[in-house]
Design an enzyme around this catalytic site. Sequence first.
Site, PDB file in Angstrom:
ATOM      1  N   SER A 113       4.721   1.295   8.165  1.00 35.61           N
ATOM      2  CA  SER A 113       4.526   2.616   7.453  1.00 35.61           C
ATOM      3  C   SER A 113       3.740   3.379   8.706  1.00 35.61           C
ATOM      4  O   SER A 113       3.974   4.734   8.634  1.00 35.61           O
ATOM      5  CB  SER A 113       3.346   2.274   6.501  1.00 35.61           C
ATOM      6  OG  SER A 113       3.636   1.514   5.620  1.00 35.61           O
TER       7      SER A 113
ATOM      8  N   GLY B 272       5.130  -9.754   4.193  1.00 34.01           N
ATOM      9  CA  GLY B 272       5.886  -9.642   5.267  1.00 34.01           C
ATOM     10  C   GLY B 272       5.057 -10.310   6.597  1.00 34.01           C
ATOM     11  O   GLY B 272       3.860 -10.349   6.776  1.00 34.01           O
TER      12      GLY B 272
ATOM     13  N   HIS C 297       9.609  -3.373   3.194  1.00 39.04           N
ATOM     14  CA  HIS C 297       9.146  -3.620   1.996  1.00 39.04           C
ATOM     15  C   HIS C 297      10.172  -4.114   0.864  1.00 39.04           C
ATOM     16  O   HIS C 297      10.083  -4.884   0.268  1.00 39.04           O
ATOM     17  CB  HIS C 297       8.307  -2.231   1.285  1.00 39.04           C
ATOM     18  CG  HIS C 297       7.214  -1.899   1.996  1.00 39.04           C
ATOM     19  ND1 HIS C 297       7.052  -1.128   2.770  1.00 39.04           N
ATOM     20  CD2 HIS C 297       5.874  -2.606   2.152  1.00 39.04           C
ATOM     21  CE1 HIS C 297       5.706  -1.168   3.277  1.00 39.04           C
ATOM     22  NE2 HIS C 297       5.009  -1.995   2.971  1.00 39.04           N
TER      23      HIS C 297
ATOM     24  N   MET D 116       0.884  -1.251  -0.112  1.00 38.93           N
ATOM     25  CA  MET D 116       0.074   0.204   0.029  1.00 38.93           C
ATOM     26  C   MET D 116       0.795   1.178   0.024  1.00 38.93           C
ATOM     27  O   MET D 116       0.543   2.527   0.374  1.00 38.93           O
ATOM     28  CB  MET D 116      -0.880   0.024   1.003  1.00 38.93           C
ATOM     29  CG  MET D 116      -1.920  -1.223   1.116  1.00 38.93           C
ATOM     30  SD  MET D 116      -3.577  -0.920   2.186  1.00 38.93           S
ATOM     31  CE  MET D 116      -2.775  -0.285   3.613  1.00 38.93           C
TER      32      MET D 116
END
Length: 285
Positions: A186, A147, A37, A30
Amino acid sequence: MKILHTIEELKAAVSTFKSEGKKVGLVPTMGALHEGHASLIRRSVAENGATVVSDFVNPTQFNDKKDLEKYPHTLDADSKLVESIGADILFAPEVSEMYPEPDTRHFSYPPTDEVMEGMFRPGHFNGVCQIVSKLFMIVEPDRAYFGEKDFQQIAVIKAMVADQQYPLEIVPCPIVREKDGLALSSRNSLLSDDERKIALNISRSLFASVYYAKDHTLAETREYVISNINSVDGLEVQYYEIVDGDSLKSLENWDDSDYVVGCVTVFCGSIPVRLIDNVKYKTRS
Ligand code: PAF
């Protein structure tokens, strides 16, 4: 690296890779990319002839509108990172491209999607399955990378892959942590410096519990983690479950499974930011 925005362009690019005999790896994200990532993308680039990274904040998996509004959008920085790792395509569609019509499909994989996040974020995993299944059908990857920080998500996606018979391999990748142990997320960018410091007590409590578990029962270990984290001002555990790593069923005894994982969700700070983490007590080698 190409940045593509439409399904048609993406399908054409993937079909060229396949006609060249290349295996295709997919890394669904996202955006707001970080080193976690990057580790997935690196692995896909190493294991496949071509790598597609999707960068799409999927509205159907947010049960809380404010959470969706707060979600960081950093496409420029993301594209630089993805290109520097050597991926071939960054797919960044508009919402109208992925959802020209509301998606009415309903995915249900109990117990994986009912426990933990499933209880506190109703509809979340249905939204995840909607977007991931669309990506699987469009890209038809040989491998897809996820992940392990979102441990439950992997179990739900594996159940969906088995149910829908998608011919691909799910590759779970280890959590990437800061040097001090904080799991990369994030959402960490939403933490103040002080909140970040107290958030460290989450991973510390999980790691300490692995030693504690050696001479304590499962129930005592669960309680140990919850009380340790809750004893820190500014942290509040939403749940801590010690589960079978495949079915995600809560366990009562250490001997009930040979794959045992503890999954925690904690509210941190005044806004608050919802952080998740997990630790393995038993793994299959
Ligand atoms: O893990 C995520 O970032 C998302 O849930 C995913 C898998 C990209 C689907 O939107």
